[in-house]
Design an enzyme around this catalytic site. Sequence first.
Site, mmCIF file in Angstrom:
data_model
loop_
_atom_site.group_PDB
_atom_site.id
_atom_site.type_symbol
_atom_site.label_atom_id
_atom_site.label_comp_id
_atom_site.label_asym_id
_atom_site.label_seq_id
_atom_site.Cartn_x
_atom_site.Cartn_y
_atom_site.Cartn_z
ATOM 1 N N GLY A 46 0.523 -6.563 -2.829
ATOM 2 C CA GLY A 46 0.623 -5.246 -2.210
ATOM 3 C C GLY A 46 1.078 -5.287 -0.770
ATOM 4 O O GLY A 46 0.681 -4.444 0.034
ATOM 5 N N ALA A 47 1.933 -6.224 -0.421
ATOM 6 C CA ALA A 47 2.339 -6.392 0.980
ATOM 7 C C ALA A 47 3.575 -5.580 1.333
ATOM 8 O O ALA A 47 4.207 -5.824 2.356
ATOM 9 C CB ALA A 47 2.578 -7.869 1.278
ATOM 10 N N ASN A 48 3.922 -4.608 0.509
ATOM 11 C CA ASN A 48 5.060 -3.759 0.825
ATOM 12 C C ASN A 48 4.685 -2.621 1.760
ATOM 13 O O ASN A 48 5.545 -1.891 2.257
ATOM 14 C CB ASN A 48 5.684 -3.185 -0.461
ATOM 15 C CG ASN A 48 4.675 -2.404 -1.273
ATOM 16 O OD1 ASN A 48 3.629 -2.930 -1.631
ATOM 17 N ND2 ASN A 48 4.970 -1.144 -1.569
ATOM 18 N N THR A 49 3.376 -2.477 2.057
ATOM 19 C CA THR A 49 2.943 -1.403 2.937
ATOM 20 C C THR A 49 1.572 -1.732 3.516
ATOM 21 O O THR A 49 0.901 -2.665 3.072
ATOM 22 C CB THR A 49 2.869 -0.061 2.164
ATOM 23 O OG1 THR A 49 2.582 1.004 3.073
ATOM 24 C CG2 THR A 49 1.779 -0.101 1.109
ATOM 25 N N GLY A 50 1.171 -0.971 4.534
ATOM 26 C CA GLY A 50 -0.187 -1.043 5.057
ATOM 27 C C GLY A 50 -0.588 -2.377 5.650
ATOM 28 O O GLY A 50 0.219 -3.092 6.249
ATOM 29 N N ILE A 51 -1.863 -2.728 5.497
ATOM 30 C CA ILE A 51 -2.406 -3.961 6.047
ATOM 31 C C ILE A 51 -1.688 -5.178 5.473
ATOM 32 O O ILE A 51 -1.430 -6.154 6.178
ATOM 33 C CB ILE A 51 -3.919 -4.049 5.764
ATOM 34 C CG1 ILE A 51 -4.657 -2.990 6.580
ATOM 35 C CG2 ILE A 51 -4.470 -5.435 6.097
ATOM 36 C CD1 ILE A 51 -6.129 -2.893 6.261
ATOM 37 N N GLY A 52 -1.355 -5.124 4.192
ATOM 38 C CA GLY A 52 -0.658 -6.244 3.568
ATOM 39 C C GLY A 52 0.685 -6.519 4.219
ATOM 40 O O GLY A 52 1.045 -7.671 4.469
ATOM 41 N N SER A 175 -14.394 -3.687 1.099
ATOM 42 C CA SER A 175 -14.546 -2.482 1.904
ATOM 43 C C SER A 175 -16.018 -2.193 2.117
ATOM 44 O O SER A 175 -16.872 -2.613 1.320
ATOM 45 C CB SER A 175 -13.882 -1.296 1.193
ATOM 46 O OG SER A 175 -14.280 -0.076 1.775
ATOM 47 N N TYR A 200 -14.022 3.598 -7.091
ATOM 48 C CA TYR A 200 -13.487 2.730 -6.042
ATOM 49 C C TYR A 200 -14.595 1.857 -5.462
ATOM 50 O O TYR A 200 -14.416 0.647 -5.271
ATOM 51 C CB TYR A 200 -12.856 3.589 -4.945
ATOM 52 C CG TYR A 200 -12.385 2.790 -3.746
ATOM 53 C CD1 TYR A 200 -11.223 2.027 -3.811
ATOM 54 C CD2 TYR A 200 -13.105 2.810 -2.553
ATOM 55 C CE1 TYR A 200 -10.792 1.290 -2.717
ATOM 56 C CE2 TYR A 200 -12.680 2.075 -1.460
ATOM 57 C CZ TYR A 200 -11.519 1.324 -1.538
ATOM 58 O OH TYR A 200 -11.108 0.598 -0.452
#
Length: 310
Positions: A46-52, A175, A200
């Site tokens: 998931g490194a295409n956005t956000g923290i990643g 989280s 979640y």
Amino acid sequence: MLVVLGLLTSFLSFLYVTAPSIRKFFAGGVCRTDVQLSGKVVVITGANTGIGKETARELARRGARVYIACRDVLKGESAASEIRADTKNSQVLVRKLDLSDTKSIRAFAEGFLAEEKQLHILINNAGVMLCPYSKTADGFETHLAVNHLGHFLLTHLLLGRLKESAPARVVNLSSVAHHAGKIRFHDLQGEKYYNRSFAYCHSKLANVLFTRELAKRLKVTARRPGCRPGPGITKRLSACGTSAVSFWESSGSRSGGRGTVVSGQVHTMRDGDRGEGLPCRLVLAGCCSEPWLALILPTLLEIFAHPTLS
């Protein structure tokens, strides 16, 4: 009624004004070490956005060969191009990985193992949040499947390569919401009762339990996860009953989260350091140091967040 609306408006206004300060407080510190990661191989889901994405950017800046593993290859390529231009590191690659599909996970692992002979860092970052009830192609509830089961399978498939590449790291992003979670063995798929906020939370608790059990089975310690306490690096260690690197998991504090995740990688990753003889170390990132926040978090998630898949 007017009084209630007035109080609610005041509360929301207060949150809006104080949000930047709150995010900054919970984001933790910035990794200030100058350790380079040349020759190290990293996989980030998931490194295409956000923290990643921000984590991928920082590790690429330090010279690592970074694999962005994500569902949307086009978004992944866009992120990779941006990171390559920013860091001048051409070794930022994109591979398709859909964590909701076990066939995709196995295909990714098979392709990666054929392509790379080493893997030093695995960051299980991707996740979904607040999705309406649905099941994956394999019949699992979506939050449980993507946030936990997918990463569980991926780690299992890559574990041998991680051991061979020691010193290595496995990072599981959790989280503060795990405090409100419960493993409902009688209804794991949410067929009897489903609440998207608590779904979640349950999946985040599964991340914590998975990290602890993996550390036990690998006979490694999670008490020194490669991130040494110090000003601006960690908020608190020993949350969740195991060491945790904390940051506030928020879209507004990506760089802060990145700093804490990165600090768990670069410390003691120098050549020749085998982490006290252990083949792997585990880092549990994303456990906030304020457990009380979990009491109101599901409600806040319902109000402010939207379903996302990174």
